[in-house]
Write an enzyme that holds these catalytic residues in place. Structure first.
Site, mmCIF file in Angstrom:
data_model
loop_
_atom_site.group_PDB
_atom_site.id
_atom_site.type_symbol
_atom_site.label_atom_id
_atom_site.label_comp_id
_atom_site.label_asym_id
_atom_site.label_seq_id
_atom_site.Cartn_x
_atom_site.Cartn_y
_atom_site.Cartn_z
ATOM 1 N N LYS A 65 39.302 36.742 37.493
ATOM 2 C CA LYS A 65 40.276 37.740 37.003
ATOM 3 C C LYS A 65 41.604 37.066 36.655
ATOM 4 C CE LYS A 65 39.779 40.339 40.710
ATOM 5 N NZ LYS A 65 38.603 39.688 41.354
ATOM 6 N N THR A 66 42.108 36.213 37.537
ATOM 7 C CA THR A 66 43.370 35.509 37.269
ATOM 8 C C THR A 66 43.214 34.573 36.080
ATOM 9 O OG1 THR A 66 43.947 35.617 39.617
ATOM 10 C CG2 THR A 66 45.150 34.037 38.264
ATOM 11 N N ASP A 110 48.327 40.936 40.970
ATOM 12 C CA ASP A 110 47.069 40.795 41.703
ATOM 13 C C ASP A 110 47.024 41.812 42.842
ATOM 14 O OD1 ASP A 110 44.604 39.774 42.283
ATOM 15 O OD2 ASP A 110 45.340 37.986 43.315
ATOM 16 N N THR A 159 40.265 44.040 43.754
ATOM 17 C CA THR A 159 38.933 43.926 44.333
ATOM 18 C C THR A 159 38.437 45.276 44.841
ATOM 19 O OG1 THR A 159 39.950 43.321 46.458
ATOM 20 C CG2 THR A 159 39.277 41.515 45.014
ATOM 21 N N ARG A 218 34.376 30.261 42.177
ATOM 22 C CA ARG A 218 35.314 29.634 43.117
ATOM 23 C C ARG A 218 34.557 28.892 44.215
ATOM 24 N NH1 ARG A 218 39.358 33.699 45.635
ATOM 25 N NH2 ARG A 218 40.234 33.605 43.516
#
Length: 229
Positions: A65-66, A110, A159, A218
């Protein structure tokens, strides 16, 4: 481990993470429908000469997302300012962020679902009318000042999409959900990261890492760095 050494390691890890982060839609692997939708919206906004509509990205942590927010900023040729919902706990904090933006800039928040409700309500007029009302002084001397804001793009990441209030959700023009990656996509990500880290890896090795990454880039990059060590 001493504190200076810990800080140096943290900075080194952050630098490596940034090195592995894709910088364009062409480099971004997976999430085809999300990527195509965002790319279409970016190209349309650029052709009209307008800032991109507000974007909400949802999905589990570590899926990109980032990264997508930075890619949008790069594609639009604008700056990205980053904050998070828990950090913005007063309307004045939000006002400071918004007034520092230039036309077309992106404000990335975020964990936007964790923003204080009083702060969230200030976002409504900022997102819709690009104005924000600030209260000056208190009591009998209290007065409201309206600040004009440049047309900006808010990109929210969460999230927990179900925790975003309906009034806030309705003000996002583009809504996309990121899903877990399949092993083949993660294998491609591992091979790309290995190349950037100057580490040799074969097809079997990249697939073994991919299978153990719980569908999350990640985690795949973290395992790759441990295997490299």
């Amino acid at each position: 481990m001493t504190e200076p050494l810990t800080e140096q390691l943290n900075q080194r890890n952050a630098s490596l993470d940034n090195k592995l982060r894709p910088s364009s839609f062409d480099e971004f692997i997976g999430q085809e429908k999300v990527r195509e939708r965002l790319l279409l919206s970016v190209e349309a906004a650029k052709q009209r000469g307008e800032p991109l509509d507000h974007v909400i990205l949802s999905g589990p942590p570590g899926l990109g997302k980032t990264t997508l927010c930075y890619i949008i900023g790069e594609a639009m040729g604008v700056q990205v300012k980053v904050s998070s919902g828990p950090v913005i706990d007063k309307p004045a904090d939000l006002a400071g962020l918004l007034t520092s933006l230039n036309r077309g800039d992106i404000l990335f928040i975020d964990e936007i679902h964790r923003m204080q409700r009083t702060v969230e309500e200030y976002l409504y007029s900022a997102m819709e009318d690009f104005v924000i009302d600030i209260m000056i002084d208190q009591g009998a001397n209290a007065r409201s000042i309206r600040l004009e804001l440049p047309r900006f793009t808010l990109v929210g990441a969460t999230t927990r999409a179900g925790l975003i209030s309906a009034p806030l959700r309705s003000r996002f023009g583009i809504s996309s959900r990121l899903n877990y990656y399949v092993a083949e996509e993660l294998s491609r990500i591992v091979k790309r990261s290995a190349k950037l880290l100057d580490v040799s890896i074969d097809e079997e090795g990249s697939m073994e890492i991919a299978r153990r990454s719980r569908g999350t880039p990640r985690v795949a990059n973290r395992l790759l760095k441990r295997v490299r060590d």
